[in-house]
Design a protein around this motif. Structure first.
Motif, mmCIF file in Angstrom:
data_model
loop_
_atom_site.group_PDB
_atom_site.id
_atom_site.type_symbol
_atom_site.label_atom_id
_atom_site.label_comp_id
_atom_site.label_asym_id
_atom_site.label_seq_id
_atom_site.Cartn_x
_atom_site.Cartn_y
_atom_site.Cartn_z
ATOM 1 N N ARG A 40 74.417 15.515 21.687
ATOM 2 C CA ARG A 40 73.090 16.106 21.878
ATOM 3 C C ARG A 40 72.954 16.630 23.305
ATOM 4 O O ARG A 40 73.462 16.050 24.243
ATOM 5 C CB ARG A 40 72.006 15.066 21.583
ATOM 6 C CG ARG A 40 72.015 14.668 20.120
ATOM 7 C CD ARG A 40 70.925 13.694 19.788
ATOM 8 N NE ARG A 40 71.042 13.311 18.379
ATOM 9 C CZ ARG A 40 70.065 12.764 17.695
ATOM 10 N NH1 ARG A 40 68.900 12.508 18.263
ATOM 11 N NH2 ARG A 40 70.254 12.462 16.428
ATOM 12 N N ASN A 41 72.259 17.763 23.414
ATOM 13 C CA ASN A 41 72.042 18.390 24.713
ATOM 14 C C ASN A 41 70.692 19.102 24.680
ATOM 15 O O ASN A 41 69.921 18.925 23.748
ATOM 16 C CB ASN A 41 73.192 19.352 25.038
ATOM 17 C CG ASN A 41 73.409 20.383 23.938
ATOM 18 O OD1 ASN A 41 72.497 20.721 23.189
ATOM 19 N ND2 ASN A 41 74.629 20.899 23.842
ATOM 20 N N GLY A 42 70.417 19.894 25.695
ATOM 21 C CA GLY A 42 69.141 20.605 25.756
ATOM 22 C C GLY A 42 68.924 21.537 24.576
ATOM 23 O O GLY A 42 67.817 21.627 24.039
ATOM 24 N N ALA A 43 69.969 22.244 24.163
ATOM 25 C CA ALA A 43 69.855 23.161 23.023
ATOM 26 C C ALA A 43 69.537 22.381 21.744
ATOM 27 O O ALA A 43 68.777 22.854 20.893
ATOM 28 C CB ALA A 43 71.125 23.973 22.851
ATOM 29 N N HIS A 44 70.094 21.195 21.618
ATOM 30 C CA HIS A 44 69.802 20.338 20.472
ATOM 31 C C HIS A 44 68.324 19.954 20.471
ATOM 32 O O HIS A 44 67.651 20.035 19.443
ATOM 33 C CB HIS A 44 70.677 19.078 20.492
ATOM 34 C CG HIS A 44 70.343 18.105 19.419
ATOM 35 N ND1 HIS A 44 69.362 17.145 19.582
ATOM 36 C CD2 HIS A 44 70.828 17.938 18.165
ATOM 37 C CE1 HIS A 44 69.266 16.435 18.480
ATOM 38 N NE2 HIS A 44 70.150 16.905 17.599
ATOM 39 N N ALA A 45 67.816 19.537 21.625
ATOM 40 C CA ALA A 45 66.418 19.125 21.727
ATOM 41 C C ALA A 45 65.472 20.275 21.380
ATOM 42 O O ALA A 45 64.488 20.085 20.643
ATOM 43 C CB ALA A 45 66.125 18.597 23.129
ATOM 44 N N VAL A 46 65.769 21.469 21.880
ATOM 45 C CA VAL A 46 64.930 22.634 21.586
ATOM 46 C C VAL A 46 64.945 22.933 20.085
ATOM 47 O O VAL A 46 63.900 23.159 19.469
ATOM 48 C CB VAL A 46 65.390 23.864 22.403
ATOM 49 C CG1 VAL A 46 64.710 25.138 21.918
ATOM 50 C CG2 VAL A 46 65.130 23.636 23.883
ATOM 51 N N ALA A 47 66.129 22.930 19.483
ATOM 52 C CA ALA A 47 66.244 23.227 18.051
ATOM 53 C C ALA A 47 65.552 22.155 17.206
ATOM 54 O O ALA A 47 64.866 22.482 16.230
ATOM 55 C CB ALA A 47 67.712 23.355 17.657
ATOM 56 N N LEU A 48 65.711 20.897 17.567
ATOM 57 C CA LEU A 48 65.061 19.818 16.821
ATOM 58 C C LEU A 48 63.543 19.927 16.931
ATOM 59 O O LEU A 48 62.825 19.779 15.925
ATOM 60 C CB LEU A 48 65.550 18.457 17.311
ATOM 61 C CG LEU A 48 65.044 17.249 16.527
ATOM 62 C CD1 LEU A 48 65.454 17.322 15.055
ATOM 63 C CD2 LEU A 48 65.558 15.960 17.155
ATOM 64 N N ASN A 49 63.039 20.217 18.120
ATOM 65 C CA ASN A 49 61.586 20.395 18.293
ATOM 66 C C ASN A 49 61.083 21.597 17.502
ATOM 67 O O ASN A 49 59.984 21.560 16.937
ATOM 68 C CB ASN A 49 61.226 20.527 19.774
ATOM 69 C CG ASN A 49 61.309 19.195 20.493
ATOM 70 O OD1 ASN A 49 61.184 18.133 19.885
ATOM 71 N ND2 ASN A 49 61.526 19.252 21.790
ATOM 72 N N ALA A 50 61.876 22.656 17.445
ATOM 73 C CA ALA A 50 61.495 23.826 16.649
ATOM 74 C C ALA A 50 61.422 23.459 15.173
ATOM 75 O O ALA A 50 60.505 23.893 14.467
ATOM 76 C CB ALA A 50 62.485 24.968 16.871
ATOM 77 N N CYS A 51 62.363 22.645 14.706
ATOM 78 C CA CYS A 51 62.333 22.203 13.308
ATOM 79 C C CYS A 51 61.052 21.426 13.017
ATOM 80 O O CYS A 51 60.398 21.647 11.994
ATOM 81 C CB CYS A 51 63.533 21.317 12.994
ATOM 82 S SG CYS A 51 65.095 22.195 12.932
ATOM 83 N N LYS A 52 60.695 20.535 13.912
ATOM 84 C CA LYS A 52 59.471 19.746 13.737
ATOM 85 C C LYS A 52 58.251 20.661 13.689
ATOM 86 O O LYS A 52 57.361 20.478 12.853
ATOM 87 C CB LYS A 52 59.333 18.712 14.855
ATOM 88 C CG LYS A 52 60.371 17.608 14.783
ATOM 89 C CD LYS A 52 60.271 16.681 15.982
ATOM 90 C CE LYS A 52 61.374 15.643 15.985
ATOM 91 N NZ LYS A 52 61.326 14.801 17.205
ATOM 92 N N ALA A 53 58.211 21.663 14.570
ATOM 93 C CA ALA A 53 57.101 22.616 14.574
ATOM 94 C C ALA A 53 57.110 23.463 13.298
ATOM 95 O O ALA A 53 56.053 23.771 12.741
ATOM 96 C CB ALA A 53 57.175 23.508 15.812
ATOM 97 N N GLY A 54 58.300 23.815 12.820
ATOM 98 C CA GLY A 54 58.398 24.579 11.573
ATOM 99 C C GLY A 54 57.915 23.776 10.377
ATOM 100 O O GLY A 54 57.218 24.301 9.504
ATOM 101 N N ILE A 55 58.266 22.512 10.329
ATOM 102 C CA ILE A 55 57.826 21.639 9.243
ATOM 103 C C ILE A 55 56.300 21.502 9.270
ATOM 104 O O ILE A 55 55.646 21.490 8.222
ATOM 105 C CB ILE A 55 58.522 20.259 9.328
ATOM 106 C CG1 ILE A 55 60.005 20.419 8.977
ATOM 107 C CG2 ILE A 55 57.848 19.233 8.420
ATOM 108 C CD1 ILE A 55 60.863 19.212 9.300
ATOM 109 N N ALA A 56 55.724 21.436 10.473
ATOM 110 C CA ALA A 56 54.274 21.318 10.624
ATOM 111 C C ALA A 56 53.556 22.650 10.394
ATOM 112 O O ALA A 56 52.328 22.702 10.383
ATOM 113 C CB ALA A 56 53.947 20.797 12.020
#
Length: 99
Positions: A40-56
């Motif tokens: 995991r790195n910064g790009a992972h964190a950004v993508a995971l947060n985007a997924c959470k926002a997409g789900i919401a």
């Protein structure tokens, strides 16, 4: 609930180089949630947060897809669109070289 599909799936190389097709926000979320902590790195964190926002429903699926593609490129696991695993009847193709 069915989560938004990407207009075009993203194919990533996971594990020991097996192609994995990601077709939706939820597919991307599951992949990133299961990603090994050591990778995991910064790009992972950004993508995971985007997924959470997409789900919401806060951002659209194509924005989620773009962050997933960025994550995959930075980790050299993206299978280029032109070089994705072939569909039935297609000629075999290779993997893109890092650019």
């Amino acid at each position: 609930m069915k989560y938004a599909q990407f207009e075009k799936p993203v194919t990533l190389l996971v594990g020991t180089g097996f192609p994995r097709r990601v077709e939706s926000v939820m597919d991307a979320y599951v992949l990133l949630q299961d990603w090994p902590a050591a990778g995991r790195n910064g790009a992972h964190a950004v993508a995971l947060n985007a997924c959470k926002a997409g789900i919401a429903g806060e951002i659209d699926p194509e924005t989620v897809r773009a962050t997933l593609v960025t994550f995959a490129r930075r980790n050299d696991i993206l299978v280029s669109d032109m070089l994705s695993p072939p569909a039935a009847g297609d000629a075999p193709r290779g993997r893109a070289l890092p650019g």
